[in-house]
Scaffold this motif. Structure first.
Motif, PDB file in Angstrom:
ATOM      1  N   THR A 236       0.850  -1.191   0.000  1.00  0.00           N
ATOM      2  CA  THR A 236       0.000   0.000   0.000  1.00  0.00           C
ATOM      3  C   THR A 236       0.884   1.238   0.000  1.00  0.00           C
ATOM      4  N   ASP A 237       0.677   2.112  -0.954  1.00  0.00           N
ATOM      5  CA  ASP A 237       1.429   3.358  -0.973  1.00  0.00           C
ATOM      6  C   ASP A 237       0.996   4.217   0.213  1.00  0.00           C
ATOM      7  N   VAL A 238       1.955   4.891   0.835  1.00  0.00           N
ATOM      8  CA  VAL A 238       1.628   5.697   2.008  1.00  0.00           C
ATOM      9  C   VAL A 238       0.625   6.802   1.664  1.00  0.00           C
ATOM     10  N   LYS A 239       0.648   7.296   0.433  1.00  0.00           N
ATOM     11  CA  LYS A 239      -0.311   8.324   0.038  1.00  0.00           C
ATOM     12  C   LYS A 239      -1.719   7.741  -0.040  1.00  0.00           C
ATOM     13  N   ASP A 240      -1.837   6.505  -0.504  1.00  0.00           N
ATOM     14  CA  ASP A 240      -3.148   5.854  -0.546  1.00  0.00           C
ATOM     15  C   ASP A 240      -3.654   5.561   0.861  1.00  0.00           C
ATOM     16  N   LEU A 241      -2.745   5.174   1.744  1.00  0.00           N
ATOM     17  CA  LEU A 241      -3.128   4.963   3.141  1.00  0.00           C
ATOM     18  C   LEU A 241      -3.660   6.267   3.738  1.00  0.00           C
ATOM     19  N   ALA A 242      -2.958   7.357   3.495  1.00  0.00           N
ATOM     20  CA  ALA A 242      -3.389   8.647   4.021  1.00  0.00           C
ATOM     21  C   ALA A 242      -4.757   9.040   3.479  1.00  0.00           C
ATOM     22  N   GLU A 243      -4.991   8.764   2.210  1.00  0.00           N
ATOM     23  CA  GLU A 243      -6.286   9.073   1.606  1.00  0.00           C
ATOM     24  C   GLU A 243      -7.392   8.263   2.276  1.00  0.00           C
ATOM     25  N   THR A 244      -7.102   6.994   2.553  1.00  0.00           N
ATOM     26  CA  THR A 244      -8.082   6.143   3.234  1.00  0.00           C
ATOM     27  C   THR A 244      -8.374   6.670   4.631  1.00  0.00           C
ATOM     28  N   ILE A 245      -7.350   7.101   5.325  1.00  0.00           N
ATOM     29  CA  ILE A 245      -7.540   7.638   6.673  1.00  0.00           C
ATOM     30  C   ILE A 245      -8.475   8.839   6.648  1.00  0.00           C
ATOM     31  N   VAL A 246      -8.232   9.767   5.748  1.00  0.00           N
ATOM     32  CA  VAL A 246      -9.087  10.951   5.650  1.00  0.00           C
ATOM     33  C   VAL A 246     -10.525  10.557   5.334  1.00  0.00           C
ATOM     34  N   GLY A 247     -10.697   9.555   4.482  1.00  0.00           N
ATOM     35  CA  GLY A 247     -12.033   9.145   4.071  1.00  0.00           C
ATOM     36  C   GLY A 247     -12.854   8.486   5.155  1.00  0.00           C
ATOM     37  N   ILE A 248     -12.234   8.081   6.250  1.00  0.00           N
ATOM     38  CA  ILE A 248     -12.958   7.392   7.324  1.00  0.00           C
ATOM     39  C   ILE A 248     -14.020   8.294   7.937  1.00  0.00           C
ATOM     40  N   TRP A 249     -13.789   9.601   7.940  1.00  0.00           N
ATOM     41  CA  TRP A 249     -14.782  10.521   8.507  1.00  0.00           C
ATOM     42  C   TRP A 249     -15.970  10.728   7.583  1.00  0.00           C
ATOM     43  N   SER A 250     -15.865  10.324   6.330  1.00  0.00           N
ATOM     44  CA  SER A 250     -16.980  10.520   5.403  1.00  0.00           C
ATOM     45  C   SER A 250     -18.049   9.446   5.562  1.00  0.00           C
ATOM     46  N   ARG A 251     -17.757   8.429   6.336  1.00  0.00           N
ATOM     47  CA  ARG A 251     -18.702   7.335   6.550  1.00  0.00           C
ATOM     48  C   ARG A 251     -19.266   7.407   7.966  1.00  0.00           C
ATOM     49  N   PRO A 252     -20.525   6.999   8.177  1.00  0.00           N
ATOM     50  CA  PRO A 252     -21.119   7.051   9.511  1.00  0.00           C
ATOM     51  C   PRO A 252     -20.331   6.197  10.508  1.00  0.00           C
ATOM     52  N   ALA A 253     -20.293   6.654  11.755  1.00  0.00           N
ATOM     53  CA  ALA A 253     -19.567   5.925  12.791  1.00  0.00           C
ATOM     54  C   ALA A 253     -20.062   4.486  12.908  1.00  0.00           C
ATOM     55  N   GLN A 254     -21.364   4.281  12.797  1.00  0.00           N
ATOM     56  CA  GLN A 254     -21.921   2.942  12.943  1.00  0.00           C
ATOM     57  C   GLN A 254     -21.409   2.002  11.852  1.00  0.00           C
ATOM     58  N   GLU A 255     -21.151   2.546  10.677  1.00  0.00           N
ATOM     59  CA  GLU A 255     -20.643   1.731   9.561  1.00  0.00           C
ATOM     60  C   GLU A 255     -19.170   1.395   9.734  1.00  0.00           C
ATOM     61  N   VAL A 256     -18.426   2.294  10.359  1.00  0.00           N
ATOM     62  CA  VAL A 256     -16.979   2.135  10.503  1.00  0.00           C
ATOM     63  C   VAL A 256     -16.602   1.370  11.762  1.00  0.00           C
ATOM     64  N   ASN A 257     -17.356   1.563  12.823  1.00  0.00           N
ATOM     65  CA  ASN A 257     -16.959   1.057  14.131  1.00  0.00           C
ATOM     66  C   ASN A 257     -16.839  -0.462  14.187  1.00  0.00           C
ATOM     67  N   GLY A 258     -15.743  -0.920  14.782  1.00  0.00           N
ATOM     68  CA  GLY A 258     -15.532  -2.348  14.983  1.00  0.00           C
ATOM     69  C   GLY A 258     -15.190  -3.123  13.725  1.00  0.00           C
ATOM     70  N   THR A 259     -14.687  -2.436  12.700  1.00  0.00           N
ATOM     71  CA  THR A 259     -14.397  -3.099  11.427  1.00  0.00           C
ATOM     72  C   THR A 259     -12.899  -3.270  11.215  1.00  0.00           C
ATOM     73  N   ARG A 260     -12.578  -4.256  10.401  1.00  0.00           N
ATOM     74  CA  ARG A 260     -11.215  -4.465   9.918  1.00  0.00           C
ATOM     75  C   ARG A 260     -11.276  -4.259   8.406  1.00  0.00           C
ATOM     76  N   GLN A 261     -10.643  -3.207   7.920  1.00  0.00           N
ATOM     77  CA  GLN A 261     -10.721  -2.832   6.512  1.00  0.00           C
ATOM     78  C   GLN A 261      -9.431  -3.214   5.800  1.00  0.00           C
ATOM     79  N   TRP A 262      -9.565  -4.023   4.772  1.00  0.00           N
ATOM     80  CA  TRP A 262      -8.407  -4.564   4.067  1.00  0.00           C
ATOM     81  C   TRP A 262      -7.994  -3.647   2.921  1.00  0.00           C
ATOM     82  N   LEU A 263      -6.756  -3.199   2.950  1.00  0.00           N
ATOM     83  CA  LEU A 263      -6.194  -2.391   1.862  1.00  0.00           C
ATOM     84  C   LEU A 263      -5.265  -3.227   0.980  1.00  0.00           C
ATOM     85  N   THR A 264      -5.244  -4.484   1.215  1.00  0.00           N
ATOM     86  CA  THR A 264      -4.477  -5.451   0.426  1.00  0.00           C
ATOM     87  C   THR A 264      -5.311  -6.711   0.330  1.00  0.00           C
ATOM     88  N   PRO A 265      -5.096  -7.583  -0.678  1.00  0.00           N
ATOM     89  CA  PRO A 265      -5.893  -8.807  -0.753  1.00  0.00           C
ATOM     90  C   PRO A 265      -5.786  -9.635   0.513  1.00  0.00           C
TER      91      PRO A 265
END
Length: 267
Positions: A236-265
């Motif tokens: 994972t490119d560090v810039k893509d990781l950073a983009e994913t981090i910023v995007g976490i606030w665009s989703r509702p807390a209930q959708e994000v909370n307690g999840t494991r999100q895969w950025l690699t297969p």
């Protein structure tokens, strides 16, 4: 990922030029633990670009100052400060969280990028001294930042606790027993924080979210320059990781909370 275990004097610097004021994280305050490594630098840059006030911490004061300066000067008007904190000291970590909330009025995120790796050629050659180090870097720091920031993130009303983990935690290899076990423990701890957020919100939904972003490994421009023929498959490119981090606030807390999100297969 950067380190985050140190003691030192606080360094805070703020940009003076104007910002456009319309970033997706405008008005939010985000703390980054382990901010001076390549992933931390990318996160500081992207968070600042998104309009967040960024509070960075790392073990290496000199590298932290460089990372803070880079983010400050890249994005006019962004407030980016650096603070050296001993994340192995729960009291010091709580003081960092309290100080941040008092100074800026809120804390909307903690991005945990404290890293470290030790391994061996075979399982039999595992050195338990590696475990002792990784337990501190990869577990103890997570325990302390999560305990210190739980209340501020809950008070935010839209807080996010983000742990960066590794695919190896789900499929440990013989030579990575200590590393994989430490990462797995850190994931479990973070998901327990997510359950605390869930219980705090009741039927209204969690007031904040804890999530785990899972990578195989990270790659950045300097690595590509050093190894121009390498494929870095699944990295994972560090810039893509950073983009994913910023995007976490665009989703509702209930959708994000307690999840494991895969950025690699998934393995």
């Amino acid at each position: 990922m950067g380190g985050g275990v140190s003691k030192g004097n606080e360094e805070a610097t703020t940009m003076s030029t104007a910002t456009n004021g319309n970033g997706p994280l405008e008005g939010r305050v985000v703390a980054v633990a382990g901010a001076a490594g390549p992933a931390g630098r990318a996160a500081l840059l992207r968070l600042a670009e998104a309009g967040a006030t960024v509070v960075a911490a790392d073990a290496d004061a000199a590298r932290l100052a460089e990372a803070v300066d880079a983010a400050r000067y890249a994005h006019g008007g962004a407030t980016v400060v650096g603070d050296t904190v001993d994340l192995l000291d729960l009291g010091a970590t709580r003081a960092w969280a309290d100080r941040t909330e008092k100074e800026f009025g809120r804390v909307d995120g903690l991005v945990h990028l404290v890293g470290g790796w030790r391994g061996s050629a075979t399982f039999a050659e595992t050195d338990l001294a590696d475990w002792e180090l990784l337990e501190k870097l990869l577990i103890r720091t997570v325990q302390h930042t999560s305990l210190a920031f739980e209340a501020p993130l809950t008070r935010s009303g839209d807080g996010r606790y983000v742990l960066i983990s590794a695919a190896g935690a789900s499929r440990p290899t013989a030579g990575n027993a200590a590393y994989a076990a430490a990462k797995a423990a850190a994931e479990a701890w973070t998901l327990a924080l997510g359950d605390a957020f869930r219980k705090a919100g009741g039927e209204a939904g969690p007031p904040a979210a804890a999530t785990v972003l899972i990578i195989k490994a990270l790659v950045h421009d300097a690595m590509r320059a050093e190894r121009p023929n390498a494929k870095f498959a699944g990295f994972t490119d560090v810039k893509d990781l950073a983009e994913t981090i910023v995007g976490i606030w665009s989703r509702p807390a209930q959708e994000v909370n307690g999840t494991r999100q895969w950025l690699t297969p998934r393995p």
